[in-house]
Design an enzyme around this catalytic site. Sequence first.
Site, mmCIF file in Angstrom:
data_model
loop_
_atom_site.group_PDB
_atom_site.id
_atom_site.type_symbol
_atom_site.label_atom_id
_atom_site.label_comp_id
_atom_site.label_asym_id
_atom_site.label_seq_id
_atom_site.Cartn_x
_atom_site.Cartn_y
_atom_site.Cartn_z
ATOM 1 N N LYS A 1 0.830 -1.206 0.000
ATOM 2 C CA LYS A 1 0.000 0.000 0.000
ATOM 3 C C LYS A 1 0.864 1.255 0.000
ATOM 4 O O LYS A 1 0.538 2.253 -0.658
ATOM 5 C CB LYS A 1 -0.940 -0.022 1.209
ATOM 6 C CG LYS A 1 -2.050 -1.068 1.064
ATOM 7 C CD LYS A 1 -2.743 -1.390 2.370
ATOM 8 C CE LYS A 1 -3.745 -2.506 2.183
ATOM 9 N NZ LYS A 1 -4.329 -2.993 3.435
ATOM 10 N N GLN B 1 -4.380 -1.688 9.807
ATOM 11 C CA GLN B 1 -4.194 -2.991 9.166
ATOM 12 C C GLN B 1 -4.728 -4.112 10.059
ATOM 13 O O GLN B 1 -4.422 -4.181 11.241
ATOM 14 C CB GLN B 1 -2.703 -3.220 8.872
ATOM 15 C CG GLN B 1 -2.406 -4.516 8.164
ATOM 16 C CD GLN B 1 -3.037 -4.599 6.782
ATOM 17 O OE1 GLN B 1 -2.988 -3.650 6.012
ATOM 18 N NE2 GLN B 1 -3.654 -5.732 6.476
ATOM 19 N N ASP C 1 -10.955 3.452 4.687
ATOM 20 C CA ASP C 1 -11.085 1.999 4.529
ATOM 21 C C ASP C 1 -12.517 1.537 4.799
ATOM 22 O O ASP C 1 -12.831 0.353 4.670
ATOM 23 C CB ASP C 1 -10.113 1.284 5.479
ATOM 24 C CG ASP C 1 -9.807 -0.141 5.044
ATOM 25 O OD1 ASP C 1 -9.931 -0.432 3.835
ATOM 26 O OD2 ASP C 1 -9.433 -0.965 5.893
#
Length: 282
Positions: free
Chosen positions: A55, A99, A122
Amino acid sequence: MSQARLMDGTALARRIVERTARRAAELTGRTGTAPCLATVLVGADPASVTYVRMKQNRCRTAGIVSRHVELPAETSTGELVAALRSLSQDPAVHGILLQHPVGEHVDERAAFEAIAPEKDVDGVTFASFATMSFGGPGFVSCTPGGILRLLDAYDVDLAGKRAVVVGRSAILGKPVGMLLLARDATVTYCHSRTRDLASVVREADVVVAAVGRPRLIKGEDVKPGAVVIDAGYNPGNVGDVDFDSAALRASLITPVPGGVGPMTIATLLEQTVDAAARQLGG
């Protein structure tokens, strides 16, 4: 029997990232501030480290500043929440990615809710899920959002179709079902307690496999002509669908890798630039 057409997520994601890079450059030139994505990693899970590095590399490609926050594996829920709240209050940070996974001792939901909705690129907070479900302006969960973009790119008309989602996770199964419902599909969720899973899947015009069990969906479970989206990723580059047998019956199918995965990252970058534009008045 004809072979299914591959849904090339890599090529579509490349086009989205190129367009996102142009938007980021324009925003940076106009405001003097580049979009910034903060990634937060708890511990050193090898797969998570790889995903975060990927990413970060994609951020550079798209003209997005990447700020990485690495926390030790023993980080408590309170410490993680404090770190996320600090990033939420930092005007130089426009998007935040926590994450997954964060460790069994951490309350992951409490951590997600520490992310300000306007920086939840996200799409993991309650606020984002509710906004997405009701069709309001906000951020979708990245993998489900990427799946919908892929379906659109291949002109899959969802209205009136029966969609079966195998998996009910908060960041994939549940939200992708809501996005499919918003497109007028009739949605069925399946999970570990679903009886006779194969018979339910056989009725689907669109199958989304998102359960994390390698090759769970067999070719004989796929309705001839169905669209098969494999959102699973298991060790050995294996998805949740037995690709070889399913490809003989499906009309469209995503490969693993190269299908859903690239679309997830492309959606994340696109939403980071969206977030920066809103926060910078662009």
